[in-house]
Scaffold this motif. Sequence first.
Motif, mmCIF file in Angstrom:
data_model
loop_
_atom_site.group_PDB
_atom_site.id
_atom_site.type_symbol
_atom_site.label_atom_id
_atom_site.label_comp_id
_atom_site.label_asym_id
_atom_site.label_seq_id
_atom_site.Cartn_x
_atom_site.Cartn_y
_atom_site.Cartn_z
ATOM 1 N N VAL A 41 0.999 -1.175 0.051
ATOM 2 C CA VAL A 41 0.152 -0.070 -0.042
ATOM 3 C C VAL A 41 0.956 1.148 0.044
ATOM 4 C CG1 VAL A 41 -1.541 1.462 1.241
ATOM 5 C CG2 VAL A 41 -1.729 -0.904 1.087
ATOM 6 N N ILE A 42 0.839 2.125 -0.890
ATOM 7 C CA ILE A 42 1.565 3.410 -1.066
ATOM 8 C C ILE A 42 0.658 4.426 -0.712
ATOM 9 C CG2 ILE A 42 2.985 2.298 -2.730
ATOM 10 C CD1 ILE A 42 1.417 3.861 -5.090
ATOM 11 N N LYS A 43 -0.259 4.394 -0.278
ATOM 12 C CA LYS A 43 -0.963 5.703 -0.009
ATOM 13 C C LYS A 43 -2.445 5.468 0.717
ATOM 14 C CE LYS A 43 -2.464 10.514 -1.131
ATOM 15 N NZ LYS A 43 -2.309 11.455 -1.805
ATOM 16 N N SER A 44 -3.026 5.898 1.638
ATOM 17 C CA SER A 44 -4.133 5.899 2.413
ATOM 18 C C SER A 44 -5.037 6.951 2.349
ATOM 19 C CB SER A 44 -3.835 5.118 3.623
ATOM 20 O OG SER A 44 -3.259 3.825 3.335
ATOM 21 N N ILE A 45 -6.236 7.031 2.734
ATOM 22 C CA ILE A 45 -6.955 7.904 3.195
ATOM 23 C C ILE A 45 -7.770 7.229 4.488
ATOM 24 C CG2 ILE A 45 -8.802 9.342 2.562
ATOM 25 C CD1 ILE A 45 -8.545 9.015 -0.418
ATOM 26 N N PRO A 46 -6.914 7.551 5.571
ATOM 27 C CA PRO A 46 -7.112 6.729 6.726
ATOM 28 C C PRO A 46 -8.658 7.043 7.436
ATOM 29 C CG PRO A 46 -5.553 8.501 7.147
ATOM 30 C CD PRO A 46 -5.694 8.291 5.745
ATOM 31 N N ASN A 47 -9.157 8.347 7.415
ATOM 32 C CA ASN A 47 -10.377 8.371 7.988
ATOM 33 C C ASN A 47 -11.692 7.942 7.170
ATOM 34 O OD1 ASN A 47 -9.244 10.140 9.903
ATOM 35 N ND2 ASN A 47 -9.382 12.192 8.663
ATOM 36 N N TYR A 48 -11.312 7.495 5.816
ATOM 37 C CA TYR A 48 -12.379 6.737 5.267
ATOM 38 C C TYR A 48 -12.248 5.330 4.984
ATOM 39 C CZ TYR A 48 -14.348 11.442 4.765
ATOM 40 O OH TYR A 48 -14.883 12.498 4.763
ATOM 41 N N GLY A 49 -10.768 4.856 5.218
ATOM 42 C CA GLY A 49 -10.398 3.508 5.058
ATOM 43 C C GLY A 49 -9.999 3.128 3.639
ATOM 44 N N TYR A 50 -9.798 4.099 2.730
ATOM 45 C CA TYR A 50 -9.308 3.617 1.389
ATOM 46 C C TYR A 50 -7.958 3.493 1.402
ATOM 47 C CZ TYR A 50 -14.141 5.462 0.516
ATOM 48 O OH TYR A 50 -15.323 5.615 0.372
ATOM 49 N N ASN A 51 -7.414 2.721 0.507
ATOM 50 C CA ASN A 51 -5.821 2.197 0.416
ATOM 51 C C ASN A 51 -5.556 1.951 -1.212
ATOM 52 O OD1 ASN A 51 -5.069 1.985 3.153
ATOM 53 N ND2 ASN A 51 -6.492 0.027 3.051
ATOM 54 N N LEU A 52 -4.355 2.794 -1.490
ATOM 55 C CA LEU A 52 -3.774 2.802 -2.741
ATOM 56 C C LEU A 52 -2.828 1.747 -3.034
ATOM 57 C CD1 LEU A 52 -3.759 3.870 -5.803
ATOM 58 C CD2 LEU A 52 -2.159 5.600 -4.942
ATOM 59 N N GLU A 54 0.390 -0.244 -4.742
ATOM 60 C CA GLU A 54 1.187 -0.122 -5.800
ATOM 61 C C GLU A 54 0.922 -0.899 -7.210
ATOM 62 O OE1 GLU A 54 5.170 -1.608 -4.907
ATOM 63 O OE2 GLU A 54 4.351 -3.493 -4.413
ATOM 64 N N ASN A 55 0.111 -1.489 -7.368
ATOM 65 C CA ASN A 55 -0.108 -2.348 -8.635
ATOM 66 C C ASN A 55 -1.126 -1.612 -9.319
ATOM 67 O OD1 ASN A 55 -1.929 -3.656 -7.102
ATOM 68 N ND2 ASN A 55 -1.762 -5.531 -8.143
ATOM 69 N N GLU A 56 -1.829 -0.636 -8.830
ATOM 70 C CA GLU A 56 -2.855 -0.123 -9.361
ATOM 71 C C GLU A 56 -2.178 0.711 -10.801
ATOM 72 O OE1 GLU A 56 -6.054 -0.651 -8.945
ATOM 73 O OE2 GLU A 56 -6.025 -1.160 -6.934
ATOM 74 N N THR A 57 -3.351 0.747 -11.815
ATOM 75 C CA THR A 57 -3.090 1.497 -12.966
ATOM 76 C C THR A 57 -2.965 2.978 -12.669
ATOM 77 O OG1 THR A 57 -5.412 1.976 -13.705
ATOM 78 C CG2 THR A 57 -4.369 -0.429 -14.279
ATOM 79 N N LYS A 58 -2.240 3.593 -13.958
ATOM 80 C CA LYS A 58 -2.111 4.958 -13.545
ATOM 81 C C LYS A 58 -3.419 5.667 -13.523
ATOM 82 C CE LYS A 58 0.374 8.899 -16.075
ATOM 83 N NZ LYS A 58 0.879 9.402 -17.131
ATOM 84 N N LEU A 59 -4.521 5.202 -14.458
ATOM 85 C CA LEU A 59 -5.846 5.832 -14.343
ATOM 86 C C LEU A 59 -6.206 5.800 -13.154
ATOM 87 C CD1 LEU A 59 -7.916 7.039 -16.147
ATOM 88 C CD2 LEU A 59 -9.040 4.843 -16.436
ATOM 89 N N TYR A 60 -6.068 4.725 -12.278
ATOM 90 C CA TYR A 60 -6.708 4.514 -10.971
ATOM 91 C C TYR A 60 -5.947 5.536 -9.948
ATOM 92 C CZ TYR A 60 -8.426 2.071 -6.649
ATOM 93 O OH TYR A 60 -9.156 1.937 -5.445
ATOM 94 N N LYS A 61 -4.671 5.481 -10.109
ATOM 95 C CA LYS A 61 -3.833 6.437 -9.109
ATOM 96 C C LYS A 61 -4.116 7.967 -9.469
ATOM 97 C CE LYS A 61 -0.129 2.935 -8.904
ATOM 98 N NZ LYS A 61 1.468 2.958 -9.355
ATOM 99 N N ASN A 62 -4.450 8.324 -10.479
ATOM 100 C CA ASN A 62 -4.803 9.722 -10.647
ATOM 101 C C ASN A 62 -6.259 9.947 -10.057
ATOM 102 O OD1 ASN A 62 -2.388 10.374 -12.098
ATOM 103 N ND2 ASN A 62 -3.471 9.984 -14.168
ATOM 104 N N GLU A 63 -7.230 8.929 -10.184
ATOM 105 C CA GLU A 63 -8.504 9.287 -9.552
ATOM 106 C C GLU A 63 -8.366 9.189 -8.015
ATOM 107 O OE1 GLU A 63 -12.066 10.484 -9.193
ATOM 108 O OE2 GLU A 63 -11.039 10.487 -11.372
#
Length: 220
Positions: A41-52, A54-63
Amino acid sequence: MKKKSKLKKLLIIFIILIIVAIIGILVYSFFFDNEQEEVKVIKSIPNYGYNLRENETKLYKNEFENLDDILSKDEVDYEAYAKSIAKLFIIDFYTLSNKQSKNDIGGTDFIKESMRDNFIEEARSTFYRYLEVESDDRNQDLPEVSEITSVELENTTFVLKDLEAKSTSSKRKTNEATGTTVDAYKVTISWDYKEDFGYENEANMIIIKEDKKLYIVEMD
């Protein structure tokens, strides 16, 4: 006679050892060799429980960065929030090129918890059914969402049959026959793939709010 008996015993022991070794290899291959490797996991939005991951696509990372920006505001724009998780769900769920196996189901972060297990089981038996385990010799033409082409949102209502839902800021009324009616967003979304393999490219989904978080509760 004793030599023959001894040789026979040795032969039997040798055969048993070979069988045990073969069984051991098969068990290892089934239970361990096909295990999914943990993706960082390279990034999180902890207050909402969302994790990014590392193998996600560029499109997903941008969104994901867009979602992070939306949720970092003092006043969250919930319509923008709803559109963003709709995009993220579609990008993640319908992109199989980065998935490790049929158990690596995309988009689960955005599904209401009480509906998540059923969603995963259905995905395993349908869209993800034939996905091979990721390895050096995987040779499948797999879809990857390349662009979200349209997102439209309108206000609606949704009947929650799960009466364990916590109270929200939405207006709601309880009907014993049908469940709890809550305010919701209907999102109509369409998308393109890098290569067209004939998969669906449009959907309608229902998104509701519980406390401060949005969840997808229905899609067709």
